[in-house]
Enzyme design. Structure first.
Site, PDB file in Angstrom:
ATOM      1  N   LYS A 131     -95.854 134.059  41.585  1.00  0.00           N
ATOM      2  CA  LYS A 131     -95.694 133.352  40.304  1.00  0.00           C
ATOM      3  C   LYS A 131     -94.389 134.219  39.468  1.00  0.00           C
ATOM      4  O   LYS A 131     -93.969 135.572  39.401  1.00  0.00           O
ATOM      5  CB  LYS A 131     -97.127 134.038  39.291  1.00  0.00           C
ATOM      6  CG  LYS A 131     -98.310 133.305  39.759  1.00  0.00           C
ATOM      7  CD  LYS A 131     -99.202 133.351  38.724  1.00  0.00           C
ATOM      8  CE  LYS A 131    -100.785 133.230  38.671  1.00  0.00           C
ATOM      9  NZ  LYS A 131    -101.808 133.331  37.164  1.00  0.00           N
ATOM     10  N   LYS A 159    -105.520 140.141  47.196  1.00  0.00           N
ATOM     11  CA  LYS A 159    -104.696 139.003  46.475  1.00  0.00           C
ATOM     12  C   LYS A 159    -104.157 138.003  47.548  1.00  0.00           C
ATOM     13  O   LYS A 159    -104.236 136.851  47.301  1.00  0.00           O
ATOM     14  CB  LYS A 159    -103.407 139.363  45.749  1.00  0.00           C
ATOM     15  CG  LYS A 159    -102.316 139.095  44.863  1.00  0.00           C
ATOM     16  CD  LYS A 159    -101.487 138.676  43.977  1.00  0.00           C
ATOM     17  CE  LYS A 159    -100.907 138.087  43.106  1.00  0.00           C
ATOM     18  NZ  LYS A 159    -100.966 138.373  42.104  1.00  0.00           N
ATOM     19  N   ASN A 161    -107.341 136.571  36.808  1.00  0.00           N
ATOM     20  CA  ASN A 161    -106.769 136.652  35.638  1.00  0.00           C
ATOM     21  C   ASN A 161    -107.765 137.887  34.827  1.00  0.00           C
ATOM     22  O   ASN A 161    -108.709 137.418  33.469  1.00  0.00           O
ATOM     23  CB  ASN A 161    -106.591 135.529  35.132  1.00  0.00           C
ATOM     24  CG  ASN A 161    -105.160 134.752  35.428  1.00  0.00           C
ATOM     25  OD1 ASN A 161    -104.128 135.420  35.598  1.00  0.00           O
ATOM     26  ND2 ASN A 161    -105.500 133.785  35.649  1.00  0.00           N
ATOM     27  N   ARG A 165    -108.093 131.114  42.543  1.00  0.00           N
ATOM     28  CA  ARG A 165    -107.022 132.029  41.877  1.00  0.00           C
ATOM     29  C   ARG A 165    -107.289 132.559  40.899  1.00  0.00           C
ATOM     30  O   ARG A 165    -106.723 133.529  40.311  1.00  0.00           O
ATOM     31  CB  ARG A 165    -105.544 131.237  42.046  1.00  0.00           C
ATOM     32  CG  ARG A 165    -104.836 132.755  41.500  1.00  0.00           C
ATOM     33  CD  ARG A 165    -102.917 131.733  42.448  1.00  0.00           C
ATOM     34  NE  ARG A 165    -102.069 133.477  41.868  1.00  0.00           N
ATOM     35  CZ  ARG A 165    -101.124 133.370  42.346  1.00  0.00           C
ATOM     36  NH1 ARG A 165    -100.814 132.170  43.465  1.00  0.00           N
ATOM     37  NH2 ARG A 165    -100.267 134.298  42.200  1.00  0.00           N
ATOM     38  N   GLU A 195    -104.860 147.255  37.280  1.00  0.00           N
ATOM     39  CA  GLU A 195    -104.503 145.855  37.898  1.00  0.00           C
ATOM     40  C   GLU A 195    -105.063 146.452  38.612  1.00  0.00           C
ATOM     41  O   GLU A 195    -105.941 145.437  40.264  1.00  0.00           O
ATOM     42  CB  GLU A 195    -103.164 145.743  38.183  1.00  0.00           C
ATOM     43  CG  GLU A 195    -103.019 145.298  36.966  1.00  0.00           C
ATOM     44  CD  GLU A 195    -103.070 143.472  36.555  1.00  0.00           C
ATOM     45  OE1 GLU A 195    -103.802 142.596  37.792  1.00  0.00           O
ATOM     46  OE2 GLU A 195    -102.648 142.720  35.796  1.00  0.00           O
ATOM     47  N   GLU A 212    -102.938 127.578  41.652  1.00  0.00           N
ATOM     48  CA  GLU A 212    -103.733 128.445  40.533  1.00  0.00           C
ATOM     49  C   GLU A 212    -104.697 126.654  40.239  1.00  0.00           C
ATOM     50  O   GLU A 212    -104.683 126.492  38.771  1.00  0.00           O
ATOM     51  CB  GLU A 212    -103.565 129.375  39.609  1.00  0.00           C
ATOM     52  CG  GLU A 212    -104.398 129.781  38.598  1.00  0.00           C
ATOM     53  CD  GLU A 212    -104.508 130.539  37.894  1.00  0.00           C
ATOM     54  OE1 GLU A 212    -103.325 131.353  37.725  1.00  0.00           O
ATOM     55  OE2 GLU A 212    -104.895 130.966  36.521  1.00  0.00           O
ATOM     56  N   HIS A 215    -103.662 139.289  27.025  1.00  0.00           N
ATOM     57  CA  HIS A 215    -102.900 138.517  25.894  1.00  0.00           C
ATOM     58  C   HIS A 215    -103.550 138.043  24.979  1.00  0.00           C
ATOM     59  O   HIS A 215    -102.428 138.842  23.686  1.00  0.00           O
ATOM     60  CB  HIS A 215    -103.383 137.435  27.277  1.00  0.00           C
ATOM     61  CG  HIS A 215    -102.504 137.018  28.105  1.00  0.00           C
ATOM     62  ND1 HIS A 215    -102.449 135.704  28.968  1.00  0.00           N
ATOM     63  CD2 HIS A 215    -101.518 138.484  28.931  1.00  0.00           C
ATOM     64  CE1 HIS A 215    -102.196 136.164  30.125  1.00  0.00           C
ATOM     65  NE2 HIS A 215    -101.553 137.693  30.360  1.00  0.00           N
ATOM     66  N   HIS A 256     -99.533 146.167  29.973  1.00  0.00           N
ATOM     67  CA  HIS A 256     -99.707 145.426  30.147  1.00  0.00           C
ATOM     68  C   HIS A 256    -101.430 145.524  30.934  1.00  0.00           C
ATOM     69  O   HIS A 256    -102.659 145.184  30.969  1.00  0.00           O
ATOM     70  CB  HIS A 256     -98.742 144.310  31.290  1.00  0.00           C
ATOM     71  CG  HIS A 256     -99.775 143.175  31.463  1.00  0.00           C
ATOM     72  ND1 HIS A 256    -100.077 142.009  30.864  1.00  0.00           N
ATOM     73  CD2 HIS A 256    -100.446 142.852  33.025  1.00  0.00           C
ATOM     74  CE1 HIS A 256    -100.572 141.352  31.929  1.00  0.00           C
ATOM     75  NE2 HIS A 256    -100.934 141.941  33.298  1.00  0.00           N
ATOM     76  N   HIS A 297    -108.102 139.855  31.528  1.00  0.00           N
ATOM     77  CA  HIS A 297    -106.240 138.741  30.729  1.00  0.00           C
ATOM     78  C   HIS A 297    -106.303 138.107  29.716  1.00  0.00           C
ATOM     79  O   HIS A 297    -106.035 137.904  28.930  1.00  0.00           O
ATOM     80  CB  HIS A 297    -105.187 137.966  31.878  1.00  0.00           C
ATOM     81  CG  HIS A 297    -105.126 138.934  32.891  1.00  0.00           C
ATOM     82  ND1 HIS A 297    -105.131 139.749  34.127  1.00  0.00           N
ATOM     83  CD2 HIS A 297    -103.956 138.881  33.429  1.00  0.00           C
ATOM     84  CE1 HIS A 297    -105.221 140.408  34.639  1.00  0.00           C
ATOM     85  NE2 HIS A 297    -103.257 140.328  34.650  1.00  0.00           N
ATOM     86  N   ARG A 330     -81.617 124.150  42.970  1.00  0.00           N
ATOM     87  CA  ARG A 330     -82.504 124.252  42.831  1.00  0.00           C
ATOM     88  C   ARG A 330     -83.797 124.897  44.172  1.00  0.00           C
ATOM     89  O   ARG A 330     -84.937 124.421  44.505  1.00  0.00           O
ATOM     90  CB  ARG A 330     -82.422 122.708  44.260  1.00  0.00           C
ATOM     91  CG  ARG A 330     -82.534 121.687  42.996  1.00  0.00           C
ATOM     92  CD  ARG A 330     -82.834 120.347  43.451  1.00  0.00           C
ATOM     93  NE  ARG A 330     -82.541 119.581  42.390  1.00  0.00           N
ATOM     94  CZ  ARG A 330     -81.159 118.413  42.398  1.00  0.00           C
ATOM     95  NH1 ARG A 330     -80.131 118.907  43.493  1.00  0.00           N
ATOM     96  NH2 ARG A 330     -79.895 117.873  41.500  1.00  0.00           N
TER      97      ARG A 330
END
Ligand code: GLY
Length: 371
Positions: free
Chosen positions: A144, A228, A246, A242, A186, A238, A253, A267, A249, A122
């Protein structure tokens, strides 16, 4: 000069240390976090070959026992089988709730190891030791974590903040030019989304940092992480702002899916092309002047990074098919696509108020010049 950054998240706050030689000198930063002299390190074959001995030597000199698991390099590792392998290995090594797991590698390793740490017993603590530019400026910061699903990238995961990020600038020396520039996609994103001065700084200093200037590399990683950290501190999971991280993105994607998550498009290259398309879309609907996408294109081309759809080798699907791929994106809310658009360089915002016909027109135009 001190380039370190603090991510302020109450009890989950942590430091991002940014400098040369951090892998070699890592023990002094790790020891204070340990409840017993023992860690588990997960890396990949490429990074392990380059830096594992240095890390293990540093740990052993400080009297810390370490066990290592080496996973295959590449995006395919971010998947159920390797997550299962990692978690079962950590259990087999009797990693306890108060121990620390170290992710030594690029974005793939950071994401899968962070997720393994999130679900093991956990939640156990972990340290990110990012070795790619992309991981140092983006994926190792902000918590993330996750793996890919057959339905799409990063669809399975958890928010789990690291306890420390050690961004060793010297590790960037062993990146191929292409990997370095993909990470640079990025970096540029940060200038575009919220800091025009940083974008201008990159226009002046980008080539020098790509050619190996360590001080400028550290400054670029620092500026990116600082931005960031502020965004993450204001919206950790998010719920709102936030999402501006992206930028580029939604297009990226779709392009990654269209190119089969292969070597045809890395990427960060997809992010760079996606940012150009987001600025094209913003200009098309009258949000920003046409000179902004042109200025962005000029900088990306000077850097030698993929800029337009024409820079992707091989055939691409139609504009309509690309839009359908975009509709699979995690950012779809109530069936509406969310875009990060821009009013200016350094001034981005999140919106769902975009007509699909405008997206199709931007993509059709971009595809027509690439045909
Ligand atoms: N890479 C985007 C984020 O961390 O939110």
């Amino acid at each position: 000069m001190n380039h370190n950054v603090r991510v302020n998240l109450g009890k989950r706050s942590y430091d991002i240390l940014i400098s040369e030689g951090l892998i070699e000198n890592s023990a002094q930063y790790i020891v204070p976090l340990l409840s017993r002299p023992r860690v588990a390190v997960i890396t990949d074959e490429n990074v392990g070959g380059l830096y594992l001995d240095t890390l293990n030597d540093a740990l052993s000199k400080a009297g810390i026992n370490s066990d290592t698991l080496t996973l295959p390099a590449g995006e395919a590792t971010k998947s159920w089988p390797y997550l299962t392998q990692s978690v079962e290995w950590l259990l087999e090594k009797k990693i306890e709730r108060h121990d620390i797991v170290i992710a030594l590698g690029g974005g793939v390793i950071g994401d899968i190891v962070g997720f393994a740490a999130a679900i093991l017993r956990r939640g156990v603590r972990f340290i990110q030791m990012p070795t790619s530019l992309l991981a140092q400026v983006d994926s190792s910061v902000g918590g993330k974590t996750g793996i890919n699903a057959p339905h799409g990238k990063n669809l399975i995961g958890a928010f789990h903040q690291p306890s420390l990020v050690l961004a060793d600038i010297s590790a960037l020396d062993t990146l191929s030019k292409r990997d370095f520039l993909a990470g640079y996609g990025e970096v540029v994103k940060y200038g575009l989304l919220g800091n025009a001065d940083f974008f201008e700084w990159l226009e002046v200093n980008g080539l020098a940092l790509a050619q190996g200037d360590k001080e400028k590399r550290a400054e670029a990683v620092h500026m990116s992480c600082q931005m960031k950290a502020e965004i993450v501190a204001s919206d950790e999971t998010e719920q709102g702002n936030r999402a501006i991280l992206n930028l580029g993105h939604t297009f990226c994607h779709a392009l990654e899916a269209a190119t089969g998550y292969s070597d045809r498009l890395l990427h960060g290259e997809g992010v760079a092309i996606g940012c150009t398309l987001a600025f094209d879309l913003s200009a098309r609907i009258g949000l920003c002047a046409q000179e902004h996408p042109s200025r962005l294109r000029a900088h990306l081309k000077t850097m030698g990074i993929k800029t337009d759809l024409s820079d992707i080798e091989g055939d691409l699907p139609s504009a309509k098919a690309l839009l359908e791929l975009m509709e699979q994106d995690k950012k779809v809310v109530d069936g509406k696509l969310r875009f990060i658009l821009a009013k200016d360089i350094g001034e981005s915002f999140v919106t769902s108020d975009v007509n699909k016909s405008d997206v199709i027109k931007v993509l059709s135009h971009a595809l027509s010049i690439s045909a």
